[in-house]
Design a protein around this motif. Structure first.
Motif, PDB file in Angstrom:
ATOM      1  N   ASP A 291       0.852  -1.191   0.000  1.00 35.64           N
ATOM      2  CA  ASP A 291       0.000   0.000   0.000  1.00 35.64           C
ATOM      3  C   ASP A 291       0.881   1.232   0.000  1.00 35.64           C
ATOM      4  OD1 ASP A 291      -2.012   2.020   0.546  1.00 35.64           O
ATOM      5  OD2 ASP A 291      -3.236   0.455   1.442  1.00 35.64           O
ATOM      6  N   ASP A 292       0.535   2.218  -0.832  1.00 35.48           N
ATOM      7  CA  ASP A 292       1.369   3.411  -0.897  1.00 35.48           C
ATOM      8  C   ASP A 292       1.049   4.375   0.250  1.00 35.48           C
ATOM      9  OD1 ASP A 292      -0.345   5.704  -3.054  1.00 35.48           O
ATOM     10  OD2 ASP A 292      -1.111   3.823  -2.269  1.00 35.48           O
ATOM     11  N   SER A 293      -0.068   4.164   0.936  1.00 38.23           N
ATOM     12  CA  SER A 293      -0.435   5.048   2.045  1.00 38.23           C
ATOM     13  C   SER A 293       0.165   4.548   3.360  1.00 38.23           C
ATOM     14  CB  SER A 293      -1.964   5.103   2.175  1.00 38.23           C
ATOM     15  OG  SER A 293      -2.338   5.499   3.477  1.00 38.23           O
ATOM     16  N   LEU A 294       0.880   5.433   4.008  1.00 38.75           N
ATOM     17  CA  LEU A 294       1.532   5.079   5.268  1.00 38.75           C
ATOM     18  C   LEU A 294       0.513   4.738   6.354  1.00 38.75           C
ATOM     19  CD1 LEU A 294       4.190   4.810   6.721  1.00 38.75           C
ATOM     20  CD2 LEU A 294       4.338   7.285   6.889  1.00 38.75           C
ATOM     21  N   VAL A 295      -0.552   5.514   6.395  1.00 37.73           N
ATOM     22  CA  VAL A 295      -1.626   5.265   7.371  1.00 37.73           C
ATOM     23  C   VAL A 295      -2.217   3.873   7.164  1.00 37.73           C
ATOM     24  CG1 VAL A 295      -3.982   5.951   8.041  1.00 37.73           C
ATOM     25  CG2 VAL A 295      -2.233   7.691   7.710  1.00 37.73           C
ATOM     26  N   ASP A 296      -2.502   3.549   5.892  1.00 41.00           N
ATOM     27  CA  ASP A 296      -3.111   2.255   5.598  1.00 41.00           C
ATOM     28  C   ASP A 296      -2.156   1.098   5.834  1.00 41.00           C
ATOM     29  OD1 ASP A 296      -5.288   3.332   2.838  1.00 41.00           O
ATOM     30  OD2 ASP A 296      -5.448   3.497   5.016  1.00 41.00           O
TER      31      ASP A 296
ATOM     32  N   GLY B  53       0.009  -5.273  23.886  1.00 39.76           N
ATOM     33  CA  GLY B  53       1.152  -5.467  22.993  1.00 39.76           C
ATOM     34  C   GLY B  53       1.425  -4.234  22.140  1.00 39.76           C
ATOM     35  N   SER B  54       0.390  -3.493  21.823  1.00 34.09           N
ATOM     36  CA  SER B  54       0.514  -2.273  21.024  1.00 34.09           C
ATOM     37  C   SER B  54      -0.262  -1.150  21.709  1.00 34.09           C
ATOM     38  CB  SER B  54      -0.081  -2.492  19.621  1.00 34.09           C
ATOM     39  OG  SER B  54       0.805  -3.165  18.788  1.00 34.09           O
ATOM     40  N   PRO B  55       0.253  -0.672  22.838  1.00 31.00           N
ATOM     41  CA  PRO B  55      -0.494   0.284  23.662  1.00 31.00           C
ATOM     42  C   PRO B  55      -0.614   1.687  23.073  1.00 31.00           C
ATOM     43  CG  PRO B  55       1.681  -0.071  24.594  1.00 31.00           C
ATOM     44  CD  PRO B  55       1.564  -1.012  23.443  1.00 31.00           C
ATOM     45  N   ASP B  56       0.251   2.001  22.088  1.00 37.92           N
ATOM     46  CA  ASP B  56       0.225   3.344  21.501  1.00 37.92           C
ATOM     47  C   ASP B  56      -0.245   3.339  20.056  1.00 37.92           C
ATOM     48  OD1 ASP B  56       3.286   3.629  23.227  1.00 37.92           O
ATOM     49  OD2 ASP B  56       1.378   4.520  23.856  1.00 37.92           O
ATOM     50  N   PHE B  57      -0.901   2.275  19.674  1.00 33.16           N
ATOM     51  CA  PHE B  57      -1.297   2.135  18.280  1.00 33.16           C
ATOM     52  C   PHE B  57      -2.137   3.312  17.780  1.00 33.16           C
ATOM     53  CE2 PHE B  57      -2.390   0.441  14.313  1.00 33.16           C
ATOM     54  CZ  PHE B  57      -3.760   0.494  14.141  1.00 33.16           C
ATOM     55  N   VAL B  58      -3.165   3.670  18.528  1.00 34.89           N
ATOM     56  CA  VAL B  58      -4.066   4.749  18.081  1.00 34.89           C
ATOM     57  C   VAL B  58      -3.296   6.060  17.926  1.00 34.89           C
ATOM     58  CG1 VAL B  58      -6.140   6.081  18.610  1.00 34.89           C
ATOM     59  CG2 VAL B  58      -6.081   3.653  19.128  1.00 34.89           C
ATOM     60  N   ALA B  59      -2.483   6.372  18.910  1.00 30.52           N
ATOM     61  CA  ALA B  59      -1.684   7.602  18.841  1.00 30.52           C
ATOM     62  C   ALA B  59      -0.748   7.592  17.638  1.00 30.52           C
ATOM     63  CB  ALA B  59      -0.889   7.779  20.129  1.00 30.52           C
ATOM     64  N   GLU B  60      -0.170   6.429  17.363  1.00 37.86           N
ATOM     65  CA  GLU B  60       0.767   6.314  16.239  1.00 37.86           C
ATOM     66  C   GLU B  60       0.070   6.511  14.893  1.00 37.86           C
ATOM     67  OE1 GLU B  60       3.724   3.224  18.618  1.00 37.86           O
ATOM     68  OE2 GLU B  60       2.497   2.475  16.962  1.00 37.86           O
ATOM     69  N   VAL B  61      -1.062   5.863  14.734  1.00 37.22           N
ATOM     70  CA  VAL B  61      -1.795   5.996  13.465  1.00 37.22           C
ATOM     71  C   VAL B  61      -2.267   7.434  13.264  1.00 37.22           C
ATOM     72  CG1 VAL B  61      -3.751   5.217  12.080  1.00 37.22           C
ATOM     73  CG2 VAL B  61      -2.674   3.643  13.639  1.00 37.22           C
ATOM     74  N   LEU B  62      -2.791   8.030  14.331  1.00 35.76           N
ATOM     75  CA  LEU B  62      -3.281   9.401  14.234  1.00 35.76           C
ATOM     76  C   LEU B  62      -2.146  10.357  13.900  1.00 35.76           C
ATOM     77  CD1 LEU B  62      -5.855   9.477  17.153  1.00 35.76           C
ATOM     78  CD2 LEU B  62      -6.343   9.569  14.712  1.00 35.76           C
ATOM     79  N   SER B  63      -1.000  10.102  14.475  1.00 33.37           N
ATOM     80  CA  SER B  63       0.170  10.922  14.180  1.00 33.37           C
ATOM     81  C   SER B  63       0.511  10.860  12.700  1.00 33.37           C
ATOM     82  CB  SER B  63       1.335  10.426  15.040  1.00 33.37           C
ATOM     83  OG  SER B  63       2.487  11.133  14.729  1.00 33.37           O
TER      84      SER B  63
ATOM     85  N   SER C 187      -8.364   9.615   5.893  1.00 35.53           N
ATOM     86  CA  SER C 187      -9.359  10.031   6.883  1.00 35.53           C
ATOM     87  C   SER C 187     -10.392   8.932   7.099  1.00 35.53           C
ATOM     88  CB  SER C 187     -10.025  11.350   6.485  1.00 35.53           C
ATOM     89  OG  SER C 187     -10.603  11.244   5.201  1.00 35.53           O
ATOM     90  N   SER C 188     -10.707   8.237   6.029  1.00 32.11           N
ATOM     91  CA  SER C 188     -11.622   7.106   6.131  1.00 32.11           C
ATOM     92  C   SER C 188     -11.023   6.002   6.999  1.00 32.11           C
ATOM     93  CB  SER C 188     -11.924   6.583   4.726  1.00 32.11           C
ATOM     94  OG  SER C 188     -12.630   5.381   4.777  1.00 32.11           O
ATOM     95  N   SER C 189      -9.729   5.779   6.847  1.00 36.28           N
ATOM     96  CA  SER C 189      -9.045   4.718   7.589  1.00 36.28           C
ATOM     97  C   SER C 189      -8.933   4.984   9.082  1.00 36.28           C
ATOM     98  CB  SER C 189      -7.645   4.494   7.021  1.00 36.28           C
ATOM     99  OG  SER C 189      -7.708   3.988   5.704  1.00 36.28           O
ATOM    100  N   VAL C 190      -8.965   6.257   9.483  1.00 33.52           N
ATOM    101  CA  VAL C 190      -8.843   6.535  10.919  1.00 33.52           C
ATOM    102  C   VAL C 190     -10.172   6.928  11.556  1.00 33.52           C
ATOM    103  CG1 VAL C 190      -6.410   7.208  10.687  1.00 33.52           C
ATOM    104  CG2 VAL C 190      -8.172   8.990  10.716  1.00 33.52           C
ATOM    105  N   GLY C 191     -11.205   7.057  10.754  1.00 36.29           N
ATOM    106  CA  GLY C 191     -12.507   7.407  11.303  1.00 36.29           C
ATOM    107  C   GLY C 191     -12.718   8.900  11.465  1.00 36.29           C
ATOM    108  N   ALA C 192     -11.952   9.701  10.705  1.00 38.46           N
ATOM    109  CA  ALA C 192     -12.098  11.163  10.772  1.00 38.46           C
ATOM    110  C   ALA C 192     -13.255  11.561   9.856  1.00 38.46           C
ATOM    111  CB  ALA C 192     -10.798  11.831  10.327  1.00 38.46           C
ATOM    112  N   LYS C 193     -14.452  11.468  10.412  1.00 38.52           N
ATOM    113  CA  LYS C 193     -15.677  11.558   9.619  1.00 38.52           C
ATOM    114  C   LYS C 193     -15.860  12.888   8.903  1.00 38.52           C
ATOM    115  CE  LYS C 193     -20.623  10.595  10.094  1.00 38.52           C
ATOM    116  NZ  LYS C 193     -21.709  10.298  11.039  1.00 38.52           N
ATOM    117  N   ARG C 194     -15.647  14.002   9.602  1.00 39.24           N
ATOM    118  CA  ARG C 194     -15.874  15.313   8.974  1.00 39.24           C
ATOM    119  C   ARG C 194     -14.864  15.579   7.873  1.00 39.24           C
ATOM    120  NH1 ARG C 194     -17.390  20.169  13.124  1.00 39.24           N
ATOM    121  NH2 ARG C 194     -19.135  19.158  14.190  1.00 39.24           N
TER     122      ARG C 194
END
Lengths: 231, 156
Positions: free
Chosen positions: A16-21, B39-49, B88-95
């Motif tokens: 995937d080219d998207s880092l987030v994905d 095992g991945s306690p900072d996952f949400v913070a990491e993805v959002l970052s 934004s779709s992948s992280v749930g950022a709806k607006r």
């Protein structure tokens, strides 16, 4: 050779080219108890697979033992990527005699029926709409199990340590025909017969390709200075 | 239980609920939270970052593509919008995602004024979300410091 627990862990290559994905699919796969390798393009995916192939063919002593380490049980790729799309990657994989048996799954954020059917026709096992959920990945286990068992069988054939299969043995005991008529076998036994023949051909091709460094069908990507040249 | 922790937990719950109710977040965010574990306690913070890094980069691309004297390459703008819609779709950022859908249509219609306005809205929206989520993380930290555990918030 005993079966270590690690050998049963599926190895998935995610593209995937998207880092987030990439981050997301990696976590999803880890949560599904898979070993994950992520790459950001189709080219890098082929390189990863080609690199492993290069190691196998250069080292004849690693013939039977290394496949476990380099084995990829499934490739999951985004559709929309610059340069080589997921569809392009799928095509390349299915054209390759070595990689065509690795199940491929396509992901896309867009629900385009024509796109979906094109991918499935080209040989993709599944098409997932993004964002991919954990529940989606549960559908992948059967596909990965199939290739895992197939590779394990291949190894046993090559090592001459093939396990006895009760179903086939039972049919041989009937004694009259070497290959019983399909009508006399249960569907499961027929499948095993077909799979066994397929694997023997595959095993012969694999052995030949390893010894001669040649594919039976078309040239494999060769490594030049660490970069796989395109097929 | 420490009353401060209990108070913070209640405030946290209400805060999270409001984020969903006001449309900042959708159920994909819930999914992200469910993927976080010991095992991945900072996952949400990491993805959002990673997501907010993407926002900065892509909004920059869009601004540059729209800032052309002469003809604007709307397909170039559209490509960045597509990527942001995806993230934004992948992280749930709806607006943010909703704005990207509108933005995409404006690009296809080659509506320059519309695109410029929409870009400004996207810029404001992702920054607003970032501030809200930083507050959320701050809440979580405070709860832990007060000796409580971060509550699972049922949004249904």
């Amino acid at each position: 050779m005993g079966m270590a627990a690690a050998e049963w862990k599926f190895h998935v290559l995610a593209v995937d080219d998207s880092l987030v994905d990439r981050k997301l699919i990696e976590r999803l796969l880890q949560k599904s108890s898979c070993q994950v390798t992520t790459v950001d393009s189709g080219y890098k995916a082929l390189e990863f697979l080609g690199l492993r192939q290069g190691i196998e063919s250069n080292d004849p002593t690693a013939l039977s033992t290394s496949p476990q380490e380099v084995e990829v049980n499934l490739i999951i790729t985004d559709y929309c990527m610059p340069g080589m799309t997921g569809y392009d990657l799928l095509k390349k994989l299915k054209e390759s005699s070595v990689f065509k048996n690795i199940p491929v799954v396509i992901m896309s954020s867009e629900n385009v029926p024509a796109r979906i059917s094109r991918c499935l026709e080209e040989g993709a096992e599944e098409f997932f709409l993004k964002p991919v959920r954990l529940a989606d990945l549960n559908k992948l286990k059967p596909h990965m199990m199939r290739t895992k068992l197939k590779n394990q069988k291949l190894e046993e054939i090559e090592n001459g340590t093939e396990a006895v299969e009760p179903e086939i043995k039972g049919s041989e005991d009937m004694g009259i025909k070497i290959l019983p008529l399909q009508s006399e076998l249960e569907p499961k036994q027929v499948h095993l017969q077909v799979v066994k023949q397929e694997e023997e051909t595959l095993s012969n091709n694999k052995r030949k390709s390893m010894e001669e460094g040649l594919s039976t069908d078309r040239p494999l990507p060769r490594l030049e200075g660490g970069i796989a040249t395109a097929v | 239980m420490d009353s401060l922790a209990a108070q913070l937990q209640m405030q946290y719950r209400n805060y999270i609920l409001s984020l969903y109710q006001q449309g900042f977040l959708d159920d994909q965010f819930t999914e992200l939270k469910s993927l976080q574990d010991d095992g991945s306690p900072d996952f949400v913070a990491e993805v959002l970052s990673l997501f907010f890094d993407d926002c900065v980069k892509l909004v920059g691309n869009m601004a540059r593509a729209l800032d052309q004297t002469g003809t604007v390459d709307f397909s170039q703008v559209g490509a960045s919008v597509h990527q942001l819609k995806d993230s934004s779709s992948s992280v749930g950022a709806k607006r943010v995602k909703g704005l990207c859908i509108t933005f995409k249509e404006l690009c296809e219609a080659k509506n320059y004024e519309g695109c410029v306005r929409c870009l400004q809205q996207v810029d404001i929206e992702y920054k607003t979300l970032k501030a809200k989520l930083l507050d959320m993380f701050m809440f979580e930290k405070q709860i832990v410091q007060a000796g409580g555990i971060i509550p699972q918030v049922d949004i249904n």
